[in-house]
Enzyme design. Structure first.
Site, PDB file in Angstrom:
ATOM      1  N   ASP A  71       0.825  -1.210   0.000  1.00 18.38           N
ATOM      2  CA  ASP A  71       0.000   0.000   0.000  1.00 18.38           C
ATOM      3  C   ASP A  71       0.853   1.252   0.000  1.00 18.38           C
ATOM      4  OD1 ASP A  71      -2.727  -0.975   0.143  1.00 18.38           O
ATOM      5  OD2 ASP A  71      -2.175  -1.779   2.104  1.00 18.38           O
TER       6      ASP A  71
ATOM      7  N   HIS B  27      -0.520  -1.099  -4.683  1.00 14.43           N
ATOM      8  CA  HIS B  27      -1.762  -0.336  -4.657  1.00 14.43           C
ATOM      9  C   HIS B  27      -1.426   1.135  -4.422  1.00 14.43           C
ATOM     10  CE1 HIS B  27      -5.774   0.316  -2.212  1.00 14.43           C
ATOM     11  NE2 HIS B  27      -5.729   1.058  -3.300  1.00 14.43           N
TER      12      HIS B  27
ATOM     13  N   MET C 191      -2.334   4.610  -3.687  1.00 11.42           N
ATOM     14  CA  MET C 191      -3.354   5.537  -3.175  1.00 11.42           C
ATOM     15  C   MET C 191      -2.728   6.929  -3.209  1.00 11.42           C
ATOM     16  SD  MET C 191      -4.778   3.136  -0.122  1.00 11.42           S
ATOM     17  CE  MET C 191      -3.328   2.090  -0.189  1.00 11.42           C
TER      18      MET C 191
END
Ligand code: DX5
Ligand code: ZN
Length: 224
Positions: A34, A65, A67
């Site tokens: 993340d 991922h 973000m």
């Protein structure tokens, strides 16, 4: 066959190598990473140096991922650092088709992510470009949040569209996944289940991974 993707956001970063080895020994083949920029989500996590270090200590695929508000600028750097899959949020990509194709041309598998409030329909035209579609089952930014049950319907819709159009993207879910809901998530049509706290906040992450995998595989057996 469903897969469980351990999310290192919940790991002890001072013992990251050891914790990664634990889930790899438990059988994990894809690791979820993340990346948060403090703009798209109200939290900051890690960047390319961590991905490059992780790349050196594992053979698992790295499912990164993003973000972040500017994936076009940073995706190539994460691919260079060792990302195998790069997932970008629909909400920050005005030229989503272009971004996904750029990721592929840079050498990674492109994926797209939708927040809980973002409709599946926004992805209609890129479902044959994306190799993964990730449905957020919490609002992104933090580990350890409660699973939002209505997101299961989005998984089922994607699964139906995939069958109807003969596409083969993987359906991934992220947030609040644990022993109590893994079977029903798989039964809704999900392939890849990201799990952070339920794996790394346990005594033995490798064993926690294996237990979740068993539940998911058994769940797949009774898929309706
Ligand atoms: C949340 C992250 C998740 C997070 C999931 O913004 O995208 O990948 O690590 O953590 P758990 O499994 O604890 O909900
Ligand atoms: Zn994630």
């Amino acid at each position: 066959m469903p897969e469980i993707l351990p999310s290192i956001l919940a790991a002890d970063f001072a013992r990251l190598g050891e914790q990664i080895r634990s889930v790899e020994r438990g059988g994990a083949t894809i690791l979820h990473v993340d990346v948060m920029d403090g703009h798209f989500v109200p939290n900051i996590s890690l960047g390319t140096p961590v991905v490059a270090s992780v790349r050196k200590v594992t053979r698992m695929k790295l499912n990164v991922h993003l973000m972040i508000t500017d994936p076009d600028r940073y995706a190539p750097l994460f691919i260079e650092a060792g990302a195998d899959h790069v997932l970008v949020h629909q909400e920050v990509c005005p030229h989503l088709d272009r971004t996904l194709r750029m990721i592929r041309s840079e050498g990674a598998a492109p994926g797209v992510v939708i927040n809980p409030a973002t409709p599946v329909g926004t992805l209609e035209h890129v479902l044959d470009v994306a190799e993964q579609v990730l449905v957020m089952s919490v609002n992104p930014g933090f580990g350890g949040q409660e699973f939002l049950p209505y997101t299961l319907e989005k998984i089922s819709v994607l699964d139906r569209i995939r069958a109807k159009r003969g596409l083969d993207f993987r359906i991934e879910i992220d947030g609040g996944v644990g022993k109590e809901n893994a079977a029903e998530i798989v039964q809704a049509g999900c392939d890849w289940l990201v799990a952070g706290s339920s794996i790394f906040h346990s005594e033995d992450p490798g064993a926690a991974y294996a237990e979740l995998k068993r539940i998911a595989v058994e769940g797949a057996g009774v898929r309706v």
